[in-house]
Design a protein around this motif. Structure first.
Motif, short mmCIF file in Angstrom:
data_model
loop_
_atom_site.label_atom_id
_atom_site.label_comp_id
_atom_site.label_asym_id
_atom_site.label_seq_id
_atom_site.Cartn_x
_atom_site.Cartn_y
_atom_site.Cartn_z
N THR A 66 0.80 -1.23 0.00
CA THR A 66 0.00 0.00 0.00
C THR A 66 0.83 1.28 0.00
O THR A 66 0.26 2.37 -0.04
CB THR A 66 -0.90 0.04 1.25
N LYS A 67 2.14 1.19 0.06
CA LYS A 67 2.94 2.39 0.34
C LYS A 67 2.76 3.48 -0.72
O LYS A 67 2.73 4.67 -0.40
CB LYS A 67 4.41 2.01 0.49
N PRO A 155 7.23 0.74 9.73
CA PRO A 155 6.65 1.66 10.72
C PRO A 155 6.59 3.10 10.23
O PRO A 155 5.69 3.86 10.62
CB PRO A 155 7.58 1.50 11.92
N GLY A 156 7.54 3.51 9.38
CA GLY A 156 7.51 4.87 8.86
C GLY A 156 6.24 5.14 8.09
O GLY A 156 5.66 6.24 8.18
N TYR A 157 5.76 4.16 7.33
CA TYR A 157 4.52 4.36 6.58
C TYR A 157 3.28 4.22 7.46
O TYR A 157 2.22 4.76 7.14
CB TYR A 157 4.48 3.43 5.37
N THR A 158 3.41 3.52 8.58
CA THR A 158 2.34 3.56 9.57
C THR A 158 2.16 4.98 10.09
O THR A 158 1.04 5.48 10.25
CB THR A 158 2.66 2.60 10.73
N LEU A 159 3.30 5.66 10.35
CA LEU A 159 3.23 7.05 10.80
C LEU A 159 2.59 7.94 9.74
O LEU A 159 1.80 8.84 10.06
CB LEU A 159 4.63 7.55 11.14
N LEU A 160 2.91 7.71 8.47
CA LEU A 160 2.30 8.52 7.41
C LEU A 160 0.80 8.27 7.33
O LEU A 160 0.03 9.19 7.07
CB LEU A 160 2.97 8.21 6.08
N GLY A 161 0.38 7.02 7.52
CA GLY A 161 -1.05 6.73 7.55
C GLY A 161 -1.74 7.45 8.69
O GLY A 161 -2.84 8.01 8.52
N GLY A 225 0.85 -1.95 4.27
CA GLY A 225 0.71 -3.18 3.51
C GLY A 225 -0.60 -3.92 3.62
O GLY A 225 -0.58 -5.12 3.89
N GLN A 226 -1.72 -3.25 3.45
CA GLN A 226 -2.98 -4.00 3.50
C GLN A 226 -3.96 -3.52 2.44
O GLN A 226 -4.77 -2.63 2.69
CB GLN A 226 -3.63 -3.89 4.89
N LEU A 227 -3.86 -4.12 1.29
CA LEU A 227 -4.84 -3.88 0.24
C LEU A 227 -4.99 -5.16 -0.57
O LEU A 227 -4.07 -5.99 -0.64
CB LEU A 227 -4.41 -2.75 -0.70
N SER A 271 19.32 1.10 -8.61
CA SER A 271 18.14 0.91 -7.78
C SER A 271 18.04 2.07 -6.82
O SER A 271 19.01 2.41 -6.14
CB SER A 271 18.22 -0.42 -7.02
N ASN A 272 16.86 2.71 -6.77
CA ASN A 272 16.70 3.86 -5.90
C ASN A 272 15.25 3.92 -5.45
O ASN A 272 14.44 3.05 -5.80
CB ASN A 272 17.11 5.15 -6.61
N TYR A 273 14.92 4.94 -4.67
CA TYR A 273 13.57 5.08 -4.14
C TYR A 273 13.16 6.55 -4.20
O TYR A 273 13.95 7.43 -3.86
CB TYR A 273 13.50 4.58 -2.69
N GLY A 274 11.96 6.79 -4.68
CA GLY A 274 11.43 8.14 -4.72
C GLY A 274 10.59 8.40 -3.48
O GLY A 274 11.01 8.14 -2.35
N LEU A 275 9.38 8.89 -3.68
CA LEU A 275 8.44 9.09 -2.58
C LEU A 275 7.32 8.05 -2.74
O LEU A 275 6.35 8.27 -3.45
CB LEU A 275 7.87 10.51 -2.62
N GLY A 276 7.52 6.90 -2.13
CA GLY A 276 6.54 5.83 -2.25
C GLY A 276 6.64 5.05 -3.54
O GLY A 276 5.78 4.21 -3.82
N LEU A 277 7.66 5.29 -4.33
CA LEU A 277 7.88 4.57 -5.59
C LEU A 277 9.31 4.07 -5.67
O LEU A 277 10.24 4.81 -5.33
CB LEU A 277 7.60 5.47 -6.80
N GLN A 278 9.48 2.85 -6.13
CA GLN A 278 10.80 2.32 -6.41
C GLN A 278 11.21 2.72 -7.82
O GLN A 278 10.37 2.84 -8.72
CB GLN A 278 10.80 0.79 -6.29
#
Length: 458
Positions: A66-67, A155-161, A225-227, A271-278
């Motif tokens: 879900t990120k 946990p970081g994305y739990t905080l964003l949620g 991670g729940q969808l 390999s890198n990471y944006g904002l919620g996207l690989q």
């Protein structure tokens, strides 16, 4: 169904089917479903199953991560002026114990937080075991100095949620449904499974036997991670992530999701990471998207902007199959077997005569560059040869231009004129670009030697 003009060639279709059949067989996955989209249209879908006659299709739900969805919700808040990505979390969500990290750091996994919540394993246990954010974060909240490195953090994305819920005053699931799923027509995407859906399985690593995996409501961890979704819905989401949609997020903000957010551990751009996207480089092309894994399920979505091709792979096994690699291969098969046919060249509907006088060669010292008038009305400055610094620029109300990408992103391009209105030079972040190399009639910093250009014997 696809129209004849949208269908792939038989050879391409067979290559796609062969790839997923090999993946399902060698990866020993109970079932696998995949689909490919080109120019906004689903052009192929296929599935494999260990059960004869069990036909999975683009409407069968599998569990996914879900990120990326959570990141889109946060960017919506930013675009509405309700927060800034540089805001410390504490400004909007106090008393977490990690409030000094920024929203941007959380989005890009550079906040230095732990990768997982404390035991027991959160993906296989009910969210009721972690009723508070403190239960998700645990005692050791910091693994690394914020902003220094990429360290993946659920946990970081739990905080964003939780941030989304606090600012919106509604649950993460409700906000997700109203602000993303409904506008994009993703009616087969939900936080709980809806028939028809696949069951999750663990396959024994050394024997051809299976074990059902539990399906838990993850509670506060749901934004990480729940969808449940389908290939059809996820390809709609891929089209949005490639182009933007004014009902959800404008194109410029979607583009920001794709920008690298923090240096990788090795500094390797592969390999890198944006904002919620690989972001990955594979087979000479850049792919954006995300992979996901939960007990009993693996998922991958990749899209190539350049090729205008997207793919989704969903399977119901805990491990043993590289869904991301399969999805990347599907993009490659289509992009290489049937390259994108470019749109016909068309002249601009109208031309700005003043801008036309600026086009052509410009020199930064002795480095040759070409300035072009772009089809969108912007300016495009690129080195004539080599790997110099280039950028696109967009006009500003005061007559200046702002860099959109590359080395000059955010830098100001100014057109400096003589007293009679003619152009003396271009000023780009203090760099002077002239019509001739070190033009003596232009305001070159340090001046130009009066003797001019000369040979060795001069």
């Amino acid at each position: 169904m696809t129209s004849p003009s949208e269908q792939l060639l038989p050879g391409t279709q067979r290559a796609l089917l062969h790839r997923i059949a090999t993946a399902q067989s060698e990866g020993r996955a109970p079932s696998l479903v995949a689909a490919v989209q080109r120019q906004g249209q689903i052009v192929w879908s296929g599935s494999r199953s260990c059960v004869d006659g069990h036909a999975l299709d683009a409407d069968t739900q599998f569990r996914i991560g879900t990120k990326t969805f959570t990141a889109v919700l946060v960017l919506r808040l930013r675009d509405e002026g309700l927060l800034d990505l540089d805001d410390p979390l504490e400004k909007h969500l106090p008393d977490t114990g990690v409030g000094g990290v920024t929203v941007h750091q959380l989005l890009g996994h550079s906040a230095g937080l732990g990768a997982e919540s404390p035991a027991p394993w959160w993906e296989r246990t009910p969210g009721t075991l972690r009723p508070e954010l403190a239960d998700v974060l645990g005692e050791q909240t910091r693994m690394h100095t914020p902003g220094r490195r990429h360290h993946y953090s659920n946990p970081g994305y739990t905080l964003l949620g939780a941030l989304v819920e606090k600012v919106r005053g509604a649950s993460w699931a409700e906000v997700l449904h109203h602000e993303i799923l409904e506008p994009l027509g993703m009616h087969r995407t939900s936080t709980q499974p809806q028939a028809p859906h696949a069951g999750g399985w663990a396959v024994h690593p050394w024997a051809d036997v299976m074990l059902p995996e539990p399906t838990e409501d993850l509670g506060l961890m749901a934004p990480a991670g729940q969808l449940w979704s389908t290939t059809g819905d996820l390809l709609r989401f891929a089209a949005f992530l490639a182009q933007g949609d004014g009902r959800v997020l404008r194109a410029a903000s979607v583009e920001q999701l794709r920008e690298p957010a923090a240096p990788t551990e090795s500094g390797d751009w592969e390999s890198n990471y944006g904002l919620g996207l690989q972001l990955v480089r594979r087979d000479g092309r850049t792919l954006f998207g995300h992979t996901g894994s939960l007990p009993g399920f693996l998922a991958a979505l990749w899209f190539s902007i350049e090729d205008d091709v997207a793919s989704v792979v969903l399977t119901n096994t805990t491990s043993g199959l590289m869904a991301g690699g399969v999805a990347a291969d599907l993009v490659k098969i289509v992009a290489e077997a049937e390259p994108r046919i470019p749109e016909p060249w068309r002249p601009l509907p109208e031309a700005d005569a003043e801008l036309l006088t600026l086009t052509g060669p410009w020199y930064w010292g002795t480095s040759a560059n070409i300035l072009r008038l772009a089809s969108d009305g912007g300016l495009d400055l690129q080195p004539l040869r080599g790997n110099g610094r280039g950028a696109r620029f967009t006009p500003q109300p005061d007559g200046t231009w702002i860099g959109l990408n590359g080395y000059y992103a955010g830098e100001t391009l100014r057109i400096v004129r003589n007293g009679d209105g003619s152009v003396n030079h271009l000023d780009l972040g203090s760099f002077v670009f002239t019509r001739e190399p070190y033009d003596p009639t232009a305001a070159v910093p340090g001046g130009v030697d009066e003797g001019g250009w000369r040979g060795l014997g001069a």
